[in-house]
Design an enzyme around this catalytic site. Structure first.
Site, short mmCIF file in Angstrom:
data_model
loop_
_atom_site.label_atom_id
_atom_site.label_comp_id
_atom_site.label_asym_id
_atom_site.label_seq_id
_atom_site.Cartn_x
_atom_site.Cartn_y
_atom_site.Cartn_z
N GLN A 187 0.80 -1.22 0.00
CA GLN A 187 0.00 0.00 0.00
C GLN A 187 0.84 1.27 0.00
OE1 GLN A 187 -2.73 -1.68 3.31
NE2 GLN A 187 -4.02 -0.28 2.17
N ARG A 202 3.83 -0.24 13.22
CA ARG A 202 3.56 -1.55 12.63
C ARG A 202 3.64 -1.44 11.11
NH1 ARG A 202 -2.07 -4.46 11.28
NH2 ARG A 202 -1.13 -6.34 10.42
N HIS A 252 1.07 -9.52 4.72
CA HIS A 252 -0.09 -8.65 4.58
C HIS A 252 -0.59 -8.74 3.13
CE1 HIS A 252 -2.13 -4.98 6.54
NE2 HIS A 252 -2.80 -5.25 5.43
N GLU A 297 -5.23 -10.56 8.77
CA GLU A 297 -6.60 -10.80 8.29
C GLU A 297 -6.69 -11.97 7.30
OE1 GLU A 297 -8.30 -7.15 6.89
OE2 GLU A 297 -8.13 -6.17 8.83
N ASN A 303 -7.98 -6.19 14.49
CA ASN A 303 -8.27 -5.12 13.55
C ASN A 303 -9.76 -4.84 13.63
OD1 ASN A 303 -5.62 -5.41 12.83
ND2 ASN A 303 -6.00 -6.07 10.74
N TYR A 362 -12.96 -1.94 12.89
CA TYR A 362 -13.40 -0.71 12.24
C TYR A 362 -14.85 -0.37 12.51
CZ TYR A 362 -9.02 -0.82 9.68
OH TYR A 362 -7.70 -0.82 9.37
N GLU A 397 -5.14 -2.47 14.10
CA GLU A 397 -5.68 -1.50 13.15
C GLU A 397 -6.99 -0.94 13.71
OE1 GLU A 397 -6.26 -2.84 9.12
OE2 GLU A 397 -4.33 -3.88 9.07
N TRP A 420 -4.92 3.12 12.00
CA TRP A 420 -4.78 2.90 10.56
C TRP A 420 -5.26 4.16 9.85
CZ3 TRP A 420 -2.48 -0.83 7.77
CH2 TRP A 420 -2.63 -0.73 6.38
N TRP A 456 -6.36 -0.92 -1.69
CA TRP A 456 -6.76 -2.18 -2.29
C TRP A 456 -7.77 -1.99 -3.43
CZ3 TRP A 456 -2.88 -4.84 -0.76
CH2 TRP A 456 -2.40 -4.74 0.55
#
Length: 515
Positions: free
Chosen positions: A53, A110, A156, A203, A345, A347, A417, A464, A472
């Protein structure tokens, strides 16, 4: 991190604007009252990124292509016409980016290693790229010189394309886990004298589901119109999931047995998953649906990795023979691969509703035979909308999620994250004055402390992301970063949240200085 990690969400019938949604203020940051329990003085916090990324330099210094290089260059595009060839050019600008970490007061950082930058062809008998090793040595040494703790993620999502071509990548459990173990060994040998924080996988649910059912990530195998190559979505996600679990186990056992005694680090994995509330809180079937949905995402990987146990019973009941079994030798491997922490992680959250009627569960179902909604039966939203459709701010559910995970798995939790894109971003000024993100971070830090009051052990937090980046399948159209990136010039501009997050942490440490 992945945008669109969840399937397309549905709106409940008769949805209305809810108090939760309309009350979510996007014009001013919140100044919450100090909680009664404070973060410990050794609480680790910082920012997170992933190699593909941000790094760019896709064809430089011997790096080999990864499956994300291939996927992001497909025609028609699956990534909004964008790719990671240049990305944020972190490969050439990492010193500048490390200085940003100092400016923001971060204690830890990280980041992930690019497997194909280190072993271009990926395999256990393939040559090592010393230029790639040298880059990560410079990065690690730069962090330590700035008194920032490196947290290294081994995988990742960027599998070397050569392994995908050679034997089908993660579909071949025997080959992939051995190649991953060799890659992990090389990383421990070359970096473990300075790196004491290791994450094996990021993930694995996304790799399994998005790569082999939904086709929103590489290799995009499936049977629907979005598939890049033909595959069997009724079996392949579960095969890949087991391969990833065993690859993790080999890498973790290797560290525990051969490296931890002398290097003294810790190791774990980062798992994703929304928290689910029942769509109808008065219906026991919806409570069961919410729990089942979390088992199909989190329990799938957490039970074997954290407990060395079989998959959740709900998965066995629905999937039957399509869900691979573990041998006694594999359970032994999982027991030897004990992890030191749970990487979470998080969100957002959603509502789960049991599917009404007696129709058979489709063989391609990966949710646990539930329907997902962002509003409950009364039309009340799970939280305030963000800058992307699948993410709504739900800090209260974050608190519940932390407590549920800690009570179940009994490992210290590191939030590896957490973050959001802001709604209504049209200009650079909009992006820099990110009041929605400031509120999101403040409320989630409050929820973290409240979860600790409820008994959860939470040892660290990573926002994050350090900078806007290639998100992505969304390409560069979504900005999760706390640093604004001008993709035309690659200029970095701190957002207000980046400059305020240290104060948010300090406030929850009873004003103790982070120096």
């Amino acid at each position: 991190m992945s945008v669109g990690i969840s399937p397309p969400l549905q709106l409940a019938a008769g949805v209305r604007n809810s108090p939760l949604t309309t009350a979510y203020d996007t014009t001013s940051a919140r100044a919450p009252a100090p909680p009664t329990r404070m973060l410990p003085s050794d609480f680790e916090w910082g920012f997170a990124t992933a190699a593909y990324q941000i790094e760019g330099a896709a064809l430089e210094d011997g790096r080999g292509p990864s499956i994300w290089d291939t996927f992001s260059h497909l025609e028609p595009s699956r990534t909004n016409g964008d790719n990671g060839d240049i990305a944020c050019d972190h490969y050439h600008r990492f010193e500048e980016d490390l200085d940003l970490l100092v400016k923001y007061g971060a204690r830890a950082y990280r980041f992930s290693l690019s497997w194909s930058r280190i072993i271009p062809l990926g395999g256990r008998d393939d040559p090592v790229n010393e230029a790639g090793i040298a880059f990560y040595n410079r990065l690690i040494d730069g962090l330590l010189a700035r008194k920032i703790t490196p947290w290294v993620t081994l995988y990742h999502w960027d599998l070397p394309q050569a392994l995908q071509d050679r034997y089908g990548g993660w579909l071949d459990a025997a080959e992939s886990q051995r190649d991953f173990e060799r890659y992990a060994r090389l990383c421990y040998e070359r970096f473990g004298d300075r790196v004491k924080r290791w994450i094996t996988l990021n993930e694995p649910w996304n790799t399994s589901v998005n790569g082999y059912i939904r086709c929103t990530e590489p290799p995009g195998r499936g049977s629907g119109p979005n598939a890049c190559t033909p595959g069997d979505p009724t079996t392949e996600p579960w095969i890949v999931g087991k391969s990833l679990i065993l690859a993790h186990a080999r890498a973790a056992r290797l560290y525990n047995v051969e490296f931890k005694p002398t290097q003294g680090g810790i190791i774990g994995a980062s798992l994703n998953g929304d928290y689910f509330e029942p769509w109808d809180p008065t219906d026991p079937k919806d409570h069961e649906a919410a729990e089942r949905r979390m088992e199909f995402c989190l329990g799938w990987f957490a039970n074997p990795i954290l407990l060395a146990q079989d998959y959740p019973a709900a998965m066995r009941a629905q999937l039957g023979h399509r869900l691979p079994t573990f041998t006694e030798a594999e359970f032994g491997l999982l027991r030897e691969a004990q992890v030191d922490f749970y990487g979470m992680n998080y969100y957002t959250a959603q509502f789960a509703r049991h599917r009404v009627g007696d129709s058979p569960v489709p063989d391609t179902d990966y949710l646990g035979n539930v329907d997902e909604y962002q509003e409950d039966r009364e039309g009340v939203s799970i939280g305030g909308p963000s800058g992307i459709d699948w993410l709504r701010a739900a800090p209260g559910c974050f608190r519940k999620h932390l407590v549920r995970i800690y009570n179940r798995y009994k490992k210290p939790i590191y939030i590896t994250e957490n973050g959001c894109p802001c709604p209504g971003e049209m200009t650079k000024e909009d992006c820099v004055r990110d009041t929605y993100r400031q509120r999101y971070l403040a409320e989630h830090l409050d929820a973290l402390v409240e979860a600790m009051e409820d008994g959860a052990e939470v040892a660290g937090y990573f926002a994050w992301s350090l900078m806007d980046n290639f998100e992505w399948s969304s390409g560069y159209s979504v900005r999760f970063g706390l640093t604004f990136i001008d993709y035309a010039t690659l200029e970095r501009t701190p957002k207000e949240s980046a400059l305020l997050i240290r104060g948010m942490i300090e406030q929850r440490m009873d004003g103790k200085s982070l120096q």
